[in-house]
Enzyme design. Structure first.
Site, PDB file in Angstrom:
ATOM      1  N   LYS A 185      48.892  36.689  46.227  1.00 61.31           N
ATOM      2  CA  LYS A 185      48.572  35.818  45.096  1.00 61.31           C
ATOM      3  C   LYS A 185      49.724  34.859  44.794  1.00 61.31           C
ATOM      4  CE  LYS A 185      48.982  37.049  40.805  1.00 61.31           C
ATOM      5  NZ  LYS A 185      48.867  37.747  39.504  1.00 61.31           N
ATOM      6  N   ASP A 200      43.675  35.620  40.526  1.00 60.32           N
ATOM      7  CA  ASP A 200      44.245  36.543  39.550  1.00 60.32           C
ATOM      8  C   ASP A 200      43.116  37.188  38.770  1.00 60.32           C
ATOM      9  OD1 ASP A 200      43.306  34.537  37.929  1.00 60.32           O
ATOM     10  OD2 ASP A 200      45.149  34.324  36.756  1.00 60.32           O
TER      11      ASP A 200
END
Length: 212
Positions: free
Chosen positions: A120, A138
């Site tokens: 991420k 996320d």
């Protein structure tokens, strides 16, 4: 959800916010890397408050390494998990100095070798600092993608791959920011603000509230 609906969703996002970007305050790829690492399980606002004091003192790998772990901790102690984040950042600074001439690498493989940097975080850096059409999934984006039906999936990686597959190339670079802002301010976890949602008529959320 069909292709036409997805295209209309991002057409509306683009019309409402033509140049979306992160809410983290940064000036260089290194500052963004630091801010993103600090933002894990913390708000962008809390990170910005800390980095506003940190970056004038240590905004390069060498300066941060010179500051040392305890020195870094003193600037970021208001942020959750600050001890482990400081440890990761100091180790990252050392690697950047030793292996990358103090520059943040521009490819996923090298980024993910840095302590505290997962997929991420790497996606955020590649997208925001270097303009690559990546999508960092996320909690907000995972929720929005599943809730509105744009790219449902049971894992973060599955949602990421579906978003990259289904979103038209012209929208891919900014899709991450549009979706995260939508999840943060409109399609909120506990109480989505459906009446003020600009894609209410396109959303496939079964429990959505129609505007009056």
């Amino acid at each position: 959800m069909n292709t036409a609906k997805r295209r209309e969703i991002f057409t509306r996002f683009r019309a409402a916010n033509p140049k979306p970007t992160t809410e983290l305050v940064y000036r260089t790829p290194f500052e963004l890397l630091v801010a993103v690492v600090l933002s894990a399980q913390a708000t962008d606002k809390s990170v910005n408050l800390a980095t506003a004091k940190l970056f004038p003192v240590a905004n390069t790998p060498q300066k941060m390494l010179t500051l040392g772990q305890e020195g870094l901790e003193s600037y970021i102690k208001s942020i959750g998990l600050y001890k482990s984040k400081a440890r990761h950042l100091i180790a990252t600074c050392r690697l950047l100095l030793e292996q990358h001439d103090s520059e943040v690498p521009q490819n996923r493989e090298q980024l993910e070798k840095l302590p505290g940097v997962g997929r991420k975080t790497a996606n955020v850096i590649l997208n925001t600092a270097f303009g690559q059409p990546t999508i960092a999934v996320d909690t907000h984006i995972f929720r929005v993608a599943n809730r509105i039906g744009i790219a449902p999936g049971t894992t973060v990686l599955e949602v990421e791959k579906k978003l990259l597959k289904f979103i038209a190339p012209e929208f891919r670079h900014d899709a991450h920011h549009w979706l995260i802002l939508h999840g943060r301010y409109i399609c909120k976890a506990r109480k989505p603000d459906c009446p003020h949602c600009l894609i209410n008529d396109l959303c496939e959320y079964k429990e959505k509230i129609l505007p009056l």
